[in-house]
Scaffold this active site. Structure first.
Site, mmCIF file in Angstrom:
data_model
loop_
_atom_site.group_PDB
_atom_site.id
_atom_site.type_symbol
_atom_site.label_atom_id
_atom_site.label_comp_id
_atom_site.label_asym_id
_atom_site.label_seq_id
_atom_site.Cartn_x
_atom_site.Cartn_y
_atom_site.Cartn_z
ATOM 1 N N PHE A 108 -5.301 0.132 -5.971
ATOM 2 C CA PHE A 108 -3.914 0.626 -5.632
ATOM 3 C C PHE A 108 -3.247 -0.703 -4.970
ATOM 4 O O PHE A 108 -3.841 -0.909 -3.822
ATOM 5 C CB PHE A 108 -3.927 1.978 -5.058
ATOM 6 C CG PHE A 108 -2.400 2.294 -4.639
ATOM 7 C CD1 PHE A 108 -1.958 3.020 -5.656
ATOM 8 C CD2 PHE A 108 -1.906 1.957 -3.311
ATOM 9 C CE1 PHE A 108 -0.591 3.562 -5.715
ATOM 10 C CE2 PHE A 108 -0.333 2.245 -3.330
ATOM 11 C CZ PHE A 108 0.178 3.130 -4.335
ATOM 12 N N LYS A 112 2.235 -1.085 6.036
ATOM 13 C CA LYS A 112 1.895 0.301 6.669
ATOM 14 C C LYS A 112 1.764 0.175 8.239
ATOM 15 O O LYS A 112 2.752 0.029 8.640
ATOM 16 C CB LYS A 112 0.670 0.739 6.043
ATOM 17 C CG LYS A 112 0.673 1.017 4.721
ATOM 18 C CD LYS A 112 -0.115 2.306 4.240
ATOM 19 C CE LYS A 112 0.278 2.719 2.865
ATOM 20 N NZ LYS A 112 -0.303 2.181 1.668
ATOM 21 N N ASP A 160 -5.853 -7.379 0.093
ATOM 22 C CA ASP A 160 -4.898 -6.273 0.214
ATOM 23 C C ASP A 160 -5.691 -5.542 1.586
ATOM 24 O O ASP A 160 -6.196 -4.518 1.146
ATOM 25 C CB ASP A 160 -4.499 -5.448 -0.859
ATOM 26 C CG ASP A 160 -3.433 -4.546 -0.859
ATOM 27 O OD1 ASP A 160 -3.247 -4.425 0.460
ATOM 28 O OD2 ASP A 160 -2.958 -4.170 -1.743
HETATM 29 C C1 LIG Z 1 0.140 1.519 0.370
HETATM 30 C C2 LIG Z 1 -0.453 0.488 -0.095
HETATM 31 C C3 LIG Z 1 0.558 -0.368 -0.917
HETATM 32 C C4 LIG Z 1 1.757 -0.365 -1.030
HETATM 33 O O1 LIG Z 1 2.431 -0.150 -0.130
HETATM 34 P P1 LIG Z 1 4.064 0.611 -0.092
HETATM 35 O O2 LIG Z 1 4.464 0.194 1.251
HETATM 36 O O3 LIG Z 1 4.063 1.773 -0.331
HETATM 37 O O4 LIG Z 1 4.745 -0.452 -1.150
HETATM 38 C C5 LIG Z 1 -0.463 -1.542 -1.516
HETATM 39 N N1 LIG Z 1 -1.685 -1.728 -1.347
HETATM 40 C C6 LIG Z 1 -2.307 -0.711 -0.628
HETATM 41 C C7 LIG Z 1 -3.888 -1.066 -0.543
HETATM 42 C C8 LIG Z 1 -1.751 0.445 0.020
HETATM 43 O O5 LIG Z 1 -2.632 1.150 0.547
#
Ligand SMILES: *Cc1c(COP(=O)(O)O)cnc(C)c1O
Length: 401
Positions: free
Chosen positions: A141, A255, A226
């Site tokens: 994700f 986040k 990520d």
């Molecule tokens: C939430 C998330 C994203 C995307 O972030 P948004 O602020 O919702 O665009 C990307 N990678 C990971 C691992 C995430 O948990």
């Protein structure tokens, strides 16, 4: 109709149904607790998917935001502003890196990393134009843009959004051999979550992440981590990769970086890698704005002391010990995770993750299912041990154990 029912009916009538929220309407929140429009209090065990690592309304972050609101909130990057340099320098230092490229949402940080890796591939590695490939993992994700869903393996996230962006190769998560076999001369990056959150808090096999590091270094490929959900304290360290002693080429943060106040994301890397950008080649109107920088600077200052990481590690050990006791008792099949972060596979006979979440809501505990019968538990790192224990008691009640 109750105030809750009225608000939900109105939301359903006037907003796109791209989410299916639990039937609770939050009116205010503080620390690890939220209060709904009818005055009921709930323990937040989701923490905005880790955007609220420091809790709701954290006084230090609210004060930093308020002070900045009264000075200047937005300049655009057409001009310098007096919070920008500190933010970039201090975030780079926290990451033991050299340069920061600020954006707003996590998806934008991922998009920025895709651009960075491709540009680095053409300018530095010498990949023929248009041939750059990025390897990603199954069940990833990384966000919701058209390019990012192009390399999703989740049919819900991907279906009907084609034509899809080419240039991505998907290999099974945790499989080093598959990764090695997928690499070619034109591979510019491997993009991975060190722990896959949305997939159900999947921790890869020991040795996988160091193996990815070794392989990417050998093959002159960027390792892009990520850490948007796993980073900034959640797992008991600043970065989840630290547990494996791994340093990537590029961190993606988001986040929690915005302290639950404003969206702030960033790509953090070396001067060689982020140095590929020239003026005009990438940007964002709101990226690195003064309000975002002021809040994120405070987040970085809070993380620098290590106290939140330590708290996540200690409370996380407690959480995993308690959840571990439920495994094998008939109600819980598996528990995964690290620090204050757990994916709990409930025995399917007891209900779907959604049904368990609804039963927990009735017990005044807020969690979110991932898929199937899995729920995730990721409280704000500021939660007290007593509140965490109370939440675990409610979980045992719902599972009748
Ligand atoms: C939430 C998330 C994203 C995307 O972030 P948004 O602020 O919702 O665009 C990307 N990678 C990971 C691992 C995430 O948990």
């Amino acid at each position: 109709m109750s105030a809750t029912e009225t608000a939900i009916a109105s939301a359903e009538a006037h907003s796109a149904h791209n989410y299916h929220p639990l039937p609770v309407v939050v009116a205010s929140a503080e620390g690890a607790w939220m209060t709904d429009v009818e005055g009921r209090r709930y323990l937040d065990l989701l923490a905005g998917y880790s955007a609220l690592n420091f809790g709701h309304g954290n006084p230090r972050l609210i004060d930093a935001a308020k002070a900045q609101l009264e000075r200047v909130t937005l300049t655009s990057r057409a001009f310098h502003h007096d919070r920008f340099a500190d933010f970039c320098a201090q975030l780079a230092e926290l990451c033991s890196m050299e340069m920061v490229l600020p954006m707003n949402t996590g998806a934008e940080a991922v998009e920025t990393a895709v651009k960075t890796a491709r540009k680095w591939g053409y300018r530095v590695k010498g990949v023929p134009d248009g041939m750059a490939k990025i390897i990603v993992a199954s069940d990833n994700f990384h966000g919701r843009t058209t390019t990012i869903v192009s390399f999703s393996t989740d049919p819900e996230a991907r279906a009907d959004y084609g034509p899809y962006t080419p240039g991505f190769e998907i290999v099974p998560y945790g499989d080093l051999t598959a990764l090695r076999e997928a690499m070619t001369e034109n591979t510019v990056a491997v993009l991975l979550e060190p722990i896959q959150g949305e997939a159900g808090v999947l921790v890869p096999p020991a040795g996988y992440l160091p193996g990815v590091r070794e392989l990417t270094r050998e093959r002159n490929v960027l390792f892009v981590a990520d850490e948007i959900q796993s980073g900034l304290g959640r797992t008991g360290k600043t970065f989840a990769l630290e547990h494996e002693g791994v340093v990537p080429d590029v961190y993606l943060l988001g986040k929690a970086l915005g302290g639950g106040v404003v969206p702030v994301s960033a790509v953090v890397s070396s001067a060689e890698i982020l140095g590929v950008f020239r003026p005009g080649e990438h940007g964002s109107t709101f990226g690195g704005n003064p309000l975002a920088c002021a809040v994120a600077l405070e987040v970085v200052a809070m993380l620098r002391t290590g106290e939140f990481q330590e708290r996540a590690a200690e409370l996380g050990d407690h959480l995993h010990r308690e959840l571990g006791l439920l495994v094998g008792g008939g109600a819980v099949e598996t528990v995964r995770g690290r620090g204050l972060w757990a994916g709990v596979d409930i025995t399917p006979a007891l209900g779907t993750g959604r049904e368990i979440s609804e039963r927990l809501l009735a017990e005044r505990v807020l969690v979110k299912d991932t898929h199937g019968s899995t729920i995730r538990i990721a409280p704000p790192l500021v939660i007290s041990k007593e509140d965490l224990d109370w939440g675990l008691d409610r979980l045992r009640t719902v599972l009748s154990v």
